[in-house]
Every structure is written in structure tokens, then in C-alpha cells.
Design a protein around this motif. Structure first.
Motif, PDB file in Angstrom:
ATOM      1  N   GLY A  39       0.762  -1.307   0.045  1.00 58.67           N
ATOM      2  CA  GLY A  39       0.000   0.012  -0.063  1.00 58.67           C
ATOM      3  C   GLY A  39       0.755   1.302  -0.074  1.00 58.67           C
ATOM      4  O   GLY A  39       0.566   1.962   0.495  1.00 58.67           O
ATOM      5  N   GLY A  40       1.961   1.283  -0.728  1.00 59.66           N
ATOM      6  CA  GLY A  40       2.691   2.393  -0.945  1.00 59.66           C
ATOM      7  C   GLY A  40       3.529   2.504   0.427  1.00 59.66           C
ATOM      8  O   GLY A  40       4.281   4.024   0.571  1.00 59.66           O
ATOM      9  N   ARG A  41       4.109   1.737   1.226  1.00 63.69           N
ATOM     10  CA  ARG A  41       4.791   1.785   2.228  1.00 63.69           C
ATOM     11  C   ARG A  41       6.420   1.463   2.076  1.00 63.69           C
ATOM     12  O   ARG A  41       7.171   1.538   2.900  1.00 63.69           O
ATOM     13  CB  ARG A  41       4.273   0.887   3.568  1.00 63.69           C
ATOM     14  N   VAL A  42       6.456   0.735   0.893  1.00 61.55           N
ATOM     15  CA  VAL A  42       8.080   0.473   0.485  1.00 61.55           C
ATOM     16  C   VAL A  42       8.060   0.668  -0.807  1.00 61.55           C
ATOM     17  O   VAL A  42       7.440   0.461  -1.787  1.00 61.55           O
ATOM     18  CB  VAL A  42       8.306  -1.273   0.785  1.00 61.55           C
ATOM     19  N   HIS A  43       9.059   1.664  -1.180  1.00 58.34           N
ATOM     20  CA  HIS A  43       9.723   2.200  -2.339  1.00 58.34           C
ATOM     21  C   HIS A  43      11.000   2.155  -2.589  1.00 58.34           C
ATOM     22  O   HIS A  43      11.651   2.779  -1.894  1.00 58.34           O
ATOM     23  CB  HIS A  43       8.924   3.610  -2.673  1.00 58.34           C
ATOM     24  N   ALA A  44      11.640   1.661  -3.682  1.00 50.89           N
ATOM     25  CA  ALA A  44      12.868   1.369  -3.783  1.00 50.89           C
ATOM     26  C   ALA A  44      13.872   2.436  -4.480  1.00 50.89           C
ATOM     27  O   ALA A  44      13.083   3.201  -5.011  1.00 50.89           O
ATOM     28  CB  ALA A  44      13.152  -0.192  -4.547  1.00 50.89           C
ATOM     29  N   PHE A  45      15.074   2.380  -4.049  1.00 52.44           N
ATOM     30  CA  PHE A  45      16.133   3.190  -4.749  1.00 52.44           C
ATOM     31  C   PHE A  45      16.742   2.191  -5.968  1.00 52.44           C
ATOM     32  O   PHE A  45      17.339   1.200  -5.604  1.00 52.44           O
ATOM     33  CB  PHE A  45      17.029   3.990  -3.983  1.00 52.44           C
ATOM     34  N   VAL A  46      16.586   2.525  -7.134  1.00 48.10           N
ATOM     35  CA  VAL A  46      17.241   1.585  -8.002  1.00 48.10           C
ATOM     36  C   VAL A  46      18.567   1.880  -8.457  1.00 48.10           C
ATOM     37  O   VAL A  46      18.824   3.019  -8.355  1.00 48.10           O
ATOM     38  CB  VAL A  46      16.187   1.532  -9.373  1.00 48.10           C
ATOM     39  N   PRO A  47      19.457   0.853  -8.702  1.00 48.73           N
ATOM     40  CA  PRO A  47      20.978   1.018  -8.907  1.00 48.73           C
ATOM     41  C   PRO A  47      21.203   1.660 -10.028  1.00 48.73           C
ATOM     42  O   PRO A  47      20.723   1.108 -11.140  1.00 48.73           O
ATOM     43  CB  PRO A  47      21.539  -0.417  -8.510  1.00 48.73           C
ATOM     44  N   PHE A  48      22.402   2.566 -10.250  1.00 51.67           N
ATOM     45  CA  PHE A  48      23.088   2.923 -11.468  1.00 51.67           C
ATOM     46  C   PHE A  48      24.226   2.643 -11.405  1.00 51.67           C
ATOM     47  O   PHE A  48      24.822   3.024 -10.681  1.00 51.67           O
ATOM     48  CB  PHE A  48      22.748   4.289 -11.731  1.00 51.67           C
ATOM     49  N   LYS A  60      28.991  -4.315 -25.369  1.00 50.10           N
ATOM     50  CA  LYS A  60      29.516  -5.427 -24.530  1.00 50.10           C
ATOM     51  C   LYS A  60      28.467  -6.039 -23.479  1.00 50.10           C
ATOM     52  O   LYS A  60      28.724  -6.937 -22.858  1.00 50.10           O
ATOM     53  CB  LYS A  60      30.836  -5.274 -24.017  1.00 50.10           C
ATOM     54  N   SER A  61      27.083  -5.430 -23.411  1.00 50.84           N
ATOM     55  CA  SER A  61      26.247  -5.658 -22.529  1.00 50.84           C
ATOM     56  C   SER A  61      24.996  -5.793 -23.250  1.00 50.84           C
ATOM     57  O   SER A  61      24.846  -4.919 -24.223  1.00 50.84           O
ATOM     58  CB  SER A  61      26.308  -4.969 -21.427  1.00 50.84           C
ATOM     59  N   SER A  62      23.876  -6.583 -23.011  1.00 53.13           N
ATOM     60  CA  SER A  62      22.641  -6.438 -23.606  1.00 53.13           C
ATOM     61  C   SER A  62      21.790  -5.403 -22.788  1.00 53.13           C
ATOM     62  O   SER A  62      20.598  -5.310 -23.264  1.00 53.13           O
ATOM     63  CB  SER A  62      22.177  -7.942 -23.819  1.00 53.13           C
ATOM     64  N   THR A  63      22.231  -5.318 -21.578  1.00 54.36           N
ATOM     65  CA  THR A  63      21.305  -4.356 -20.732  1.00 54.36           C
ATOM     66  C   THR A  63      22.263  -3.230 -20.435  1.00 54.36           C
ATOM     67  O   THR A  63      23.343  -3.133 -20.241  1.00 54.36           O
ATOM     68  CB  THR A  63      21.204  -5.223 -19.309  1.00 54.36           C
ATOM     69  N   GLY A  64      21.280  -2.031 -20.292  1.00 54.87           N
ATOM     70  CA  GLY A  64      21.995  -0.672 -20.139  1.00 54.87           C
ATOM     71  C   GLY A  64      21.629  -0.271 -18.698  1.00 54.87           C
ATOM     72  O   GLY A  64      20.519  -0.923 -18.120  1.00 54.87           O
ATOM     73  N   SER A  65      22.232   0.479 -17.976  1.00 54.20           N
ATOM     74  CA  SER A  65      21.777   0.989 -16.729  1.00 54.20           C
ATOM     75  C   SER A  65      20.995   2.133 -16.629  1.00 54.20           C
ATOM     76  O   SER A  65      20.097   2.349 -15.673  1.00 54.20           O
ATOM     77  CB  SER A  65      23.093   1.176 -15.798  1.00 54.20           C
ATOM     78  N   PHE A  66      21.351   3.018 -17.696  1.00 51.54           N
ATOM     79  CA  PHE A  66      20.361   4.134 -17.584  1.00 51.54           C
ATOM     80  C   PHE A  66      18.748   4.031 -18.050  1.00 51.54           C
ATOM     81  O   PHE A  66      17.941   4.583 -17.462  1.00 51.54           O
ATOM     82  CB  PHE A  66      20.828   5.161 -18.870  1.00 51.54           C
ATOM     83  N   SER A  67      18.652   3.031 -18.859  1.00 51.23           N
ATOM     84  CA  SER A  67      17.221   2.708 -19.159  1.00 51.23           C
ATOM     85  C   SER A  67      16.461   2.147 -18.099  1.00 51.23           C
ATOM     86  O   SER A  67      15.427   2.309 -17.810  1.00 51.23           O
ATOM     87  CB  SER A  67      17.174   1.873 -20.511  1.00 51.23           C
ATOM     88  N   LEU A  68      17.308   1.146 -17.512  1.00 48.24           N
ATOM     89  CA  LEU A  68      17.026   0.365 -16.355  1.00 48.24           C
ATOM     90  C   LEU A  68      16.329   1.372 -15.108  1.00 48.24           C
ATOM     91  O   LEU A  68      15.206   1.270 -14.755  1.00 48.24           O
ATOM     92  CB  LEU A  68      17.796  -0.614 -15.654  1.00 48.24           C
ATOM     93  N   VAL A  69      17.084   2.413 -15.096  1.00 50.10           N
ATOM     94  CA  VAL A  69      16.839   3.310 -13.859  1.00 50.10           C
ATOM     95  C   VAL A  69      15.674   4.203 -14.346  1.00 50.10           C
ATOM     96  O   VAL A  69      14.708   4.150 -13.552  1.00 50.10           O
ATOM     97  CB  VAL A  69      18.173   4.059 -13.507  1.00 50.10           C
ATOM     98  N   THR A  70      15.685   4.780 -15.407  1.00 49.03           N
ATOM     99  CA  THR A  70      14.451   5.755 -15.872  1.00 49.03           C
ATOM    100  C   THR A  70      13.264   5.091 -16.043  1.00 49.03           C
ATOM    101  O   THR A  70      12.349   5.567 -15.545  1.00 49.03           O
ATOM    102  CB  THR A  70      14.936   6.284 -17.111  1.00 49.03           C
ATOM    103  N   ASP A  71      13.247   3.847 -16.249  1.00 51.83           N
ATOM    104  CA  ASP A  71      11.899   3.141 -16.679  1.00 51.83           C
ATOM    105  C   ASP A  71      11.446   2.680 -15.008  1.00 51.83           C
ATOM    106  O   ASP A  71      10.055   2.973 -14.893  1.00 51.83           O
ATOM    107  CB  ASP A  71      12.153   1.818 -17.215  1.00 51.83           C
ATOM    108  N   ALA A  72      12.270   2.257 -14.461  1.00 46.61           N
ATOM    109  CA  ALA A  72      12.053   1.971 -12.767  1.00 46.61           C
ATOM    110  C   ALA A  72      11.237   3.290 -12.241  1.00 46.61           C
ATOM    111  O   ALA A  72      10.457   3.042 -11.438  1.00 46.61           O
ATOM    112  CB  ALA A  72      13.303   1.359 -11.985  1.00 46.61           C
ATOM    113  N   ILE A  73      11.825   4.209 -12.402  1.00 44.74           N
ATOM    114  CA  ILE A  73      11.311   5.598 -11.468  1.00 44.74           C
ATOM    115  C   ILE A  73      10.224   5.871 -12.339  1.00 44.74           C
ATOM    116  O   ILE A  73       9.191   6.417 -11.689  1.00 44.74           O
ATOM    117  CB  ILE A  73      12.420   6.617 -11.551  1.00 44.74           C
ATOM    118  N   ASP A  74       9.991   5.946 -13.713  1.00 49.39           N
ATOM    119  CA  ASP A  74       8.895   6.585 -14.454  1.00 49.39           C
ATOM    120  C   ASP A  74       7.680   5.552 -14.263  1.00 49.39           C
ATOM    121  O   ASP A  74       6.438   6.153 -14.309  1.00 49.39           O
ATOM    122  CB  ASP A  74       9.324   6.842 -15.962  1.00 49.39           C
TER     123      ASP A  74
END
Length: 340
Positions: A39-48, A60-74
Motif C-alpha cells: 500500500g505504498g509503504r515500500v519504495h525502492a532506490f534503483v541502482p545505477f 559488450k552488454s545487452s542491458t544498459g543501466s540508464f534505461s533500467l533506472v529511468t523506467d523503474a522511476i517512471d
């Protein structure tokens, strides 16, 4: 009322890019579901991780950090960004880093071979600048590990220091940042020099660098066994003379736990109560009263965190969370009702 746990991304620093059994994207999804079911009592900080982003940019990686972060927050209910510099990167200023003998800073046996290039420092700065600029532009809070700990080498641990954050705030003056652990988890044992390096970055002027710089007391376990000594040290920090333009610590210092680590100390049932007692003592100090900051305890135990994270009604973080609640049928949580 509200827990803000921080996630970490060590894949490239400790495992040359080999991911954990539960990929970060899945971890973020778990945190999204936790935000809903609590119910909105736990909200994470996502790692960059800037090194992951560099690896992605180089193919060299199939996953980027910037897109992970921005999507998680948005879209996923995450509140802000977690940074862990002692893994091997500075907030800014990586381009100038060299080993003590002048060699390549990231030529290390535990890192991927492609990191051993003179261009890596600039690439890390570019990745960090992209992330920090986005955070500043959209008022996204940043939680940064600033204790000299958990790095593979002393050189890496020093990258958590205040001088690198001074450079970052010079470039991104309105950045909402919390200096996790206040530069040190043991101020009684190690002294106040590192903490004072971070208080110097906290500006009272809303237009100046550090206008949104804060710090937290995560893992201050000395409150359990050395409370008189910790009280003395915190009293010194609160009563330090304020140079023109610097913010009083009373408006910037926040409660924190680093709970998993705190549990290893044992006998931690009174951790919160001990902090309450300590701040009751601090509030009686004439020098603190002269700063005319009302409700020192209220600020430490929640008010300053609300200011740092932008949780008050109408602020960007709050708007993102309100939209998340609306999209997932979550009633207004108690913390939001209290803040208005």
C-alpha cells in the motif's frame, strides 16, 4: 510509515558482468509489486552503475543501466537512484584518475580486460553526467554510499569522498543527493573529518550548489553501545559555526538504518529508541535552539527525508508516486496523508 530500501548493482565490479541469479530487471519488478502490496509503504532506490552503461554503449552488454533506472522511476514505483562509488567510480572526475605509480586506474585483474584503457575514465564521467543531469532535471533523489568501505582496494574506497561530490554538485548544483552514512559509519571511532567534508557541501542558498544536499545516519550502531560519545560528536556537528551560505545540519540530517548490516551487531532492539533519546538530549542544547530550527527530532526522523526525496504534495517525486498509486488502485498511504 515509509521504507526506502536501496538496491545495488555489483555485476561488473565483482563478476566481470556475470549477472546474479535474479536479474536486476526482475528485482525491479519485485520492488514494483512490493510497493503495491504494501500500500505504498515500500519504495525502492534503483541502482545505477556507470560501468554497465559503458559496457552497453560499447556493445559488450545487452542491458544498459540508464534505461533500467529511468523506467523503474517512471513506471515501476521506484523513488530514486542508488550509487555505490567505492565499487570503483567517482561521482565525477574519473577522467583524471591514475594509480599511485601513474598507471591505468582500471587495469585490475578482477575487472573485464576492456576496462584497461586510458579512455575509460572519460566514458564513466559521460555515463555519470547523463544520469545526474536526468536526476537534476526531473528532481529525482540520489542515495550515494559515502563511507570508506566495501571497496576492493583503498584507492576505490576513496572514490566515495566528498571532493568528488563537490565536483558533481558544481556541474549539477540542484541535484537532490543524500550522502549515505554521512561519510563514515563510526564517527566516534574515526572522528568527524569526513562528515565535515560533506556538511561543507550543504548550501542554504536555493540557487547555489548543494541546495538539495543531505546526509543520513545509516548504520550508526554506536548509538547502541557508545551513545554518550556519539551524542558528543553529533552535538559538535550540529553546533559547528556556519560559514555564510551553509545550511544548518538540523535541516539536512536524516535517520537511516542499513538494517541488514545493523542486524549483524546483535542486541539492536533499542536502536530506534536510542536515537529518540539522543535527539531529545540534542534538542535541549542552547546552541541548537539558537539556530531556530523547530522540531529537531521531527526533522531527523522524517521531515528532512521528505524534503530530500520531494515527497510533499505537488513535488515531482510525489506526483510520480501519486500516478503510480492511481494506476494500480493503491489508496493514499499514511505517510502521504501526513505530509498533505
Amino acid at each position: 510509515d515509509l521504507m526506502l530500501p536501496s538496491m545495488v548493482d555489483y555485476d561488473y565490479w565483482l563478476a566481470k558482468g556475470r549477472q546474479t541469479k535474479t536479474p536486476l530487471a526482475t528485482q525491479v519488478e519485485v520492488m514494483r509489486q512490493m510497493a503495491i502490496v504494501t500500500g505504498g509503504r515500500v519504495h525502492a532506490f534503483v541502482p545505477f552503475d556507470p560501468l554497465r552503461q559503458v559496457a552497453f554503449d560499447l556493445g559488450k552488454s545487452s542491458t544498459g543501466s540508464f534505461s533500467l533506472v529511468t523506467d523503474a522511476i517512471d513506471t515501476k514505483g521506484c523513488v530514486g537512484v542508488k550509487l555505490y562509488p567505492p565499487m570503483g567510480f567517482a561521482a565525477l572526475g574519473n577522467k583524471d584518475l591514475r594509480t599511485k605509480d601513474g598507471g591505468l586506474f582500471w587495469k585490475r585483474p578482477w575487472l573485464p580486460d576492456w576496462t584497461a584503457t586510458p579512455e575509460l575514465g572519460q566514458k564513466l564521467d559521460d555515463a555519470m553526467s547523463t544520469m545526474l543531469e536526468w536526476c537534476e532535471r526531473f528532481d529525482v533523489p540520489v542515495m550515494a554510499h559515502t563511507n570508506v568501505s566495501n571497496g576492493v582496494t583503498d584507492e576505490f574506497e576513496e572514490l566515495a569522498s566528498s571532493k568528488y561530490w563537490a565536483e558533481a554538485l558544481s556541474s549539477f548544483p540542484r541535484l537532490r543527493v543524500s550522502f549515505g552514512h554521512f561519510g563514515d559509519t563510526s564517527p566516534v571511532e574515526d572522528g568527524l573529518e569526513r562528515a565535515r567534508g560533506f556538511t561543507a557541501l550543504m548550501s542554504q542558498d536555493k540557487a547555489a550548489a548543494g541546495a538539495n544536499a543531505f546526509a543520513d545516519a545509516g548504520y550508526f550502531v554506536e548509538v547502541i553501545r557508545k551513545q554518550p560519545e556519539l551524542l558528543k560528536n553529533l552535538r559538535q556537528l550540529y553546533e559547528d559555526p556556519l560559514p555564510p551560505g551553509r545550511a544548518p545540519l538540523a535541516t539536512r540530517f536524516m535517520y537511516g538504518t542499513d538494517w541488514e548490516m545493523t542486524l549483524t551487531e546483535g542486541d539492536i532492539n533499542e536502536y530506534l529508541a536510542d536515537f529518540v533519546s539522543l535527539f531529545n538530549e540534542l534538542e535541549t542544547r542552547p546552541a541548537i535552539r539558537e539556530q531556530r530550527v523547530a522540531d529537531l527530532s521531527g526533522r531527523f526522523f522524517g521531515g528532512n527525508a521528505a524534503d530530500w526525496a520531494g515527497l510533499r504534495k505537488g513535488e515531482p517525486t510525489r506526483k510520480r508516486l501519486d500516478a503510480f498509486y492511481s494506476a494500480h488502485g493503491v489508496s493514499t498511504p499514511d505517510w502521504a496523508a501526513k505530509l498533505g
